[in-house]
Write an enzyme that holds these catalytic residues in place. Structure first.
Site, PDB file in Angstrom:
ATOM      1  N   GLY A  46      -9.141 -11.315  -9.324  1.00 43.64           N
ATOM      2  CA  GLY A  46      -9.791 -10.295 -10.133  1.00 43.64           C
ATOM      3  C   GLY A  46      -9.557  -8.924  -9.545  1.00 43.64           C
ATOM      4  N   GLN A  51     -11.132  -0.053  -7.703  1.00 41.93           N
ATOM      5  CA  GLN A  51     -10.249  -0.445  -6.599  1.00 41.93           C
ATOM      6  C   GLN A  51      -8.875   0.218  -6.683  1.00 41.93           C
ATOM      7  OE1 GLN A  51     -11.165  -4.826  -7.222  1.00 41.93           O
ATOM      8  NE2 GLN A  51     -10.737  -4.777  -5.036  1.00 41.93           N
ATOM      9  N   CYS A  93     -11.955 -10.161  -0.742  1.00 42.92           N
ATOM     10  CA  CYS A  93     -11.758  -9.024  -1.647  1.00 42.92           C
ATOM     11  C   CYS A  93     -10.467  -8.305  -1.265  1.00 42.92           C
ATOM     12  CB  CYS A  93     -12.945  -8.072  -1.519  1.00 42.92           C
ATOM     13  SG  CYS A  93     -12.783  -6.573  -2.497  1.00 42.92           S
ATOM     14  N   LEU A  94      -9.701  -7.914  -2.277  1.00 44.05           N
ATOM     15  CA  LEU A  94      -8.431  -7.223  -2.003  1.00 44.05           C
ATOM     16  C   LEU A  94      -8.667  -5.890  -1.293  1.00 44.05           C
ATOM     17  CD1 LEU A  94      -6.554  -7.891  -5.373  1.00 44.05           C
ATOM     18  CD2 LEU A  94      -6.170  -9.003  -3.166  1.00 44.05           C
ATOM     19  N   HIS A 135     -18.517 -10.613  -8.673  1.00 43.38           N
ATOM     20  CA  HIS A 135     -17.845  -9.801  -7.653  1.00 43.38           C
ATOM     21  C   HIS A 135     -17.261  -8.528  -8.273  1.00 43.38           C
ATOM     22  CE1 HIS A 135     -15.177  -9.506  -3.944  1.00 43.38           C
ATOM     23  NE2 HIS A 135     -14.598  -8.678  -4.779  1.00 43.38           N
ATOM     24  N   GLU A 136     -16.586  -8.689  -9.427  1.00 42.48           N
ATOM     25  CA  GLU A 136     -15.936  -7.530 -10.053  1.00 42.48           C
ATOM     26  C   GLU A 136     -16.971  -6.567 -10.651  1.00 42.48           C
ATOM     27  OE1 GLU A 136     -13.017  -7.132  -9.157  1.00 42.48           O
ATOM     28  OE2 GLU A 136     -12.628  -9.197  -8.579  1.00 42.48           O
ATOM     29  N   HIS A 139     -18.314  -4.387  -8.076  1.00 46.48           N
ATOM     30  CA  HIS A 139     -17.426  -3.252  -7.781  1.00 46.48           C
ATOM     31  C   HIS A 139     -17.765  -2.056  -8.673  1.00 46.48           C
ATOM     32  CE1 HIS A 139     -14.471  -4.409  -4.786  1.00 46.48           C
ATOM     33  NE2 HIS A 139     -14.198  -5.538  -5.400  1.00 46.48           N
TER      34      HIS A 139
HETATM   35 NI    NI Z   1     -13.184  -7.171  -4.634  1.00 47.81          NI
END
Ligand code: NI
Length: 170
Positions: A46, A51, A93-94, A135-136, A139
């Protein structure tokens, strides 16, 4: 196709509350397309617009990592309508690479948003999909998953990333 830079922990956009999308135009559709490319290239399950340094409420999710087009989800202004249960599982997480920690998330969620045509979409997600949705959406509220950890753990991770940024290590 464009791969965008994914911001890392410590960048101010990641802790800002993103604003709702008011108009779905070509620019937004282009952003979504680039986010999908970026998410697949990473690879990640995701991605959220903040981000890639765009503080708008837009997320992309694909549990198939680009293998199955029907699993691709793009949601504008997503919100959680309903949630139930609780599952504790490791999460990453990226924007916080190489860190994996256990986080509690609902076992099942129902989320609502619109697609890139402005059509309302209501999606039910369980287990991993519920986790990625939460999670997204976090963000979009300027919340990284490390906010759910103990202050001690969180501060250690923040310190590590501060050091990385200062020493220019990847
Ligand atoms: Ni993330």
């Amino acid at each position: 196709m464009a791969i965008l830079e994914i911001l890392k922990l410590g960048h101010p956009t990641l802790t800002k509350k993103a604003v709702p999308v008011e108009k779905i135009d070509d620019q937004l559709r282009e952003l979504a397309k680039n986010m999908i490319d970026t998410m697949h290239a990473a690879p990640g399950l995701g991605l959220s617009a903040p981000q890639v340094n765009v503080s708008k409420r837009l997320i992309t999710v694909d549990l198939s990592l680009g293998e199955a087009e029907e699993e691709m989800i793009v949601l504008v202004n997503p919100g959680i309508l309903k949630q139930e249960g609780k599952v504790v599982r490791e999460e990453g997480c990226l924007s916080v690479p190489e860190i994996f920690e256990k986080v509690a998330r609902p076992q099942r969620v129902v989320i609502k948003g619109t697609d890139l045509e402005g059509k309302e979409r209501i999606i039910e997600g369980a287990d991993l999909l519920a986790r990625v949705f939460c999670h997204e959406i976090d963000h979009l509220d300027g919340r990284l998953f490390i906010e759910w950890l103990s202050p001690l753990k969180r501060n250690l991770i923040k310190k590590k990333f501060k050091h990385k940024a200062e020493t220019g290590r990847k």
